[in-house]
Design a protein around this motif. Sequence first.
Motif, PDB file in Angstrom:
ATOM      1  N   ASP A  47       0.818  -1.218   0.000  1.00 22.42           N
ATOM      2  CA  ASP A  47       0.000   0.000   0.000  1.00 22.42           C
ATOM      3  C   ASP A  47       0.852   1.269   0.000  1.00 22.42           C
ATOM      4  N   HIS A  48       2.061   1.171   0.489  1.00 27.52           N
ATOM      5  CA  HIS A  48       2.901   2.359   0.636  1.00 27.52           C
ATOM      6  C   HIS A  48       4.000   2.487  -0.412  1.00 27.52           C
ATOM      7  N   ILE A  49       4.572   1.359  -0.837  1.00 27.25           N
ATOM      8  CA  ILE A  49       5.716   1.449  -1.760  1.00 27.25           C
ATOM      9  C   ILE A  49       5.489   0.715  -3.078  1.00 27.25           C
ATOM     10  N   GLY A  50       4.312   0.128  -3.260  1.00 28.48           N
ATOM     11  CA  GLY A  50       4.014  -0.578  -4.506  1.00 28.48           C
ATOM     12  C   GLY A  50       4.274  -2.076  -4.394  1.00 28.48           C
ATOM     13  N   ASP A  51       3.627  -2.821  -5.298  1.00 22.56           N
ATOM     14  CA  ASP A  51       3.687  -4.285  -5.245  1.00 22.56           C
ATOM     15  C   ASP A  51       5.081  -4.854  -5.469  1.00 22.56           C
ATOM     16  N   LEU A  52       5.773  -4.384  -6.509  1.00 19.94           N
ATOM     17  CA  LEU A  52       7.084  -4.957  -6.836  1.00 19.94           C
ATOM     18  C   LEU A  52       8.113  -4.682  -5.743  1.00 19.94           C
ATOM     19  N   SER A  53       8.145  -3.456  -5.282  1.00 21.79           N
ATOM     20  CA  SER A  53       9.093  -3.116  -4.216  1.00 21.79           C
ATOM     21  C   SER A  53       8.761  -3.867  -2.936  1.00 21.79           C
ATOM     22  N   ALA A  54       7.479  -3.982  -2.645  1.00 18.12           N
ATOM     23  CA  ALA A  54       7.053  -4.687  -1.437  1.00 18.12           C
ATOM     24  C   ALA A  54       7.431  -6.160  -1.506  1.00 18.12           C
TER      25      ALA A  54
END
Length: 63
Positions: free
Chosen positions: A20-27
């Motif tokens: 929710d905060h940094i995006g799916d790929l980064s998460a």
Amino acid sequence: MTKNKVIRNFEFDWEGLLADHIGDLSAAALARRLRAQWSWGKELDNFVDEMERFGTLIYRAED
């Protein structure tokens, strides 16, 4: 199941919170790294527990 076993087997969903905060790929990338760290910590805890049990057995055998 004891509270200690529940805590040892607990795996936190870092990926869901982070997405929710940094995006799916980064998460996903960060969550893999956090899981690896968590896993290593649990393995170290298990090793320490085994060494403590081993020490207790040796102590008892010497008596």
